[in-house]
Design a protein around this motif. Structure first.
Motif, PDB file in Angstrom:
ATOM      1  N   THR A  70    -122.775 -87.470  46.883  1.00  0.00           N
ATOM      2  CA  THR A  70    -122.738 -86.637  48.083  1.00  0.00           C
ATOM      3  C   THR A  70    -121.367 -86.002  48.250  1.00  0.00           C
ATOM      4  O   THR A  70    -121.248 -84.812  48.579  1.00  0.00           O
ATOM      5  CB  THR A  70    -123.084 -87.475  49.331  1.00  0.00           C
ATOM      6  OG1 THR A  70    -124.396 -88.014  49.172  1.00  0.00           O
ATOM      7  CG2 THR A  70    -123.038 -86.633  50.591  1.00  0.00           C
ATOM      8  N   THR A 103    -135.323 -80.594  51.655  1.00  0.00           N
ATOM      9  CA  THR A 103    -135.276 -81.991  51.212  1.00  0.00           C
ATOM     10  C   THR A 103    -134.040 -82.726  51.706  1.00  0.00           C
ATOM     11  O   THR A 103    -134.025 -83.947  51.746  1.00  0.00           O
ATOM     12  CB  THR A 103    -135.305 -82.082  49.678  1.00  0.00           C
ATOM     13  OG1 THR A 103    -134.115 -81.481  49.150  1.00  0.00           O
ATOM     14  CG2 THR A 103    -136.537 -81.374  49.108  1.00  0.00           C
ATOM     15  N   HIS A 105    -131.326 -82.508  50.001  1.00  0.00           N
ATOM     16  CA  HIS A 105    -130.578 -82.720  48.762  1.00  0.00           C
ATOM     17  C   HIS A 105    -129.812 -81.441  48.452  1.00  0.00           C
ATOM     18  O   HIS A 105    -130.356 -80.478  47.898  1.00  0.00           O
ATOM     19  CB  HIS A 105    -131.520 -83.075  47.607  1.00  0.00           C
ATOM     20  CG  HIS A 105    -132.325 -84.301  47.887  1.00  0.00           C
ATOM     21  ND1 HIS A 105    -133.540 -84.548  47.291  1.00  0.00           N
ATOM     22  CD2 HIS A 105    -132.100 -85.360  48.714  1.00  0.00           C
ATOM     23  CE1 HIS A 105    -134.025 -85.696  47.727  1.00  0.00           C
ATOM     24  NE2 HIS A 105    -133.164 -86.198  48.590  1.00  0.00           N
ATOM     25  N   ASP A 107    -127.682 -78.627  46.865  1.00  0.00           N
ATOM     26  CA  ASP A 107    -127.505 -78.227  45.466  1.00  0.00           C
ATOM     27  C   ASP A 107    -126.054 -77.954  45.116  1.00  0.00           C
ATOM     28  O   ASP A 107    -125.607 -78.251  44.008  1.00  0.00           O
ATOM     29  CB  ASP A 107    -128.341 -76.974  45.173  1.00  0.00           C
ATOM     30  CG  ASP A 107    -129.822 -77.275  45.180  1.00  0.00           C
ATOM     31  OD1 ASP A 107    -130.286 -77.977  44.269  1.00  0.00           O
ATOM     32  OD2 ASP A 107    -130.515 -76.824  46.115  1.00  0.00           O
ATOM     33  N   GLU A 185    -128.760 -75.463  49.995  1.00  0.00           N
ATOM     34  CA  GLU A 185    -129.948 -76.010  49.342  1.00  0.00           C
ATOM     35  C   GLU A 185    -130.900 -74.855  49.078  1.00  0.00           C
ATOM     36  O   GLU A 185    -131.320 -74.163  50.001  1.00  0.00           O
ATOM     37  CB  GLU A 185    -130.651 -77.062  50.189  1.00  0.00           C
ATOM     38  CG  GLU A 185    -131.877 -77.645  49.471  1.00  0.00           C
ATOM     39  CD  GLU A 185    -132.663 -78.651  50.299  1.00  0.00           C
ATOM     40  OE1 GLU A 185    -133.892 -78.757  50.072  1.00  0.00           O
ATOM     41  OE2 GLU A 185    -132.067 -79.320  51.155  1.00  0.00           O
TER      42      GLU A 185
END
Length: 201
Positions: A70, A103, A105, A107, A185
């Protein structure tokens, strides 16, 4: 899973930094009793797990750990006491899907290249890492600092989005400046479409 519809602004209250882990306490307006340990909360678009929660007389708070991946892929390595974060709690079955499927998450970290304000709105140009530019298309969706936005224009390694007055009031976007780094993202559908196209060629 999230939608990119920001539901609150949090403020980093405390940071405990280690070599590969940062432990953060984030103040928020969510009632403390509704925050479950182990729950996912998107913080500036990064999905983080609640490891503690509580409340003071003024505000509720929750704590999360940001691990090495992260810290490497998001702006979390720069969060400090006083940093404001866009917050969104994870979707529940039956919730309205008001933005697009996000999500949490991240990128990559992108950069605000330019900002133009007009009629209470704000046009933001964003420079995107070149390897991700092909996933961003005009009228497609993108999540920036956890905010679901529609791409207005896209060209080479930059694109633009338009922020309406409501978004500027309910997110951290009203405080952004040219040169700021933001979490990016790409649209999940764009990613799978590109993968399918590559397998078929």
């Amino acid at each position: 899973m999230f939608t990119g519809i920001v539901s609150g602004i949090g403020v980093v209250e405390r940071v405990e930094a280690g070599a590969n882990l940062r432990h953060l306490r984030i103040a928020c307006a969510y009632p403390a009793e509704t925050i479950q340990l182990g729950a996912s909360i998107a913080c500036n678009g990064a999905c983080l797990t609640v490891v503690a929660r509580g409340a003071t007389a003024q505000r509720s708070w929750f704590e999360v750990d940001a691990a090495a991946e992260t810290l490497a892929r998001t702006t979390a390595h720069d969060w400090k006491t006083g940093t404001k974060l866009n917050l969104e709690r994870a979707l529940k079955v039956g919730d309205e899907l008001g933005g697009h499927i996000v999500t949490g998450h991240v990128d990559a970290v992108a950069k605000v290249a330019a900002i133009a304000d007009f009629d209470g709105m704000r046009r933001v140009e964003v420079t995107v890492p070149q390897d991700l530019a092909r996933f961003i298309a005009e009228k497609g969706s993108v999540a920036l600092d956890g905010t679901s936005l529609t791409v207005n224009s896209a060209d080479a390694d930059f694109f633009s989005v338009l922020l309406i007055p409501h978004t500027l009031k309910t997110t951290t976007w009203g405080e952004r400046h040219a040169g700021d780094e933001i979490n990016l993202e790409i649209d999940l559908m764009a990613r799978y479409a590109a993968r399918l196209a590559g397998n078929m060629s």
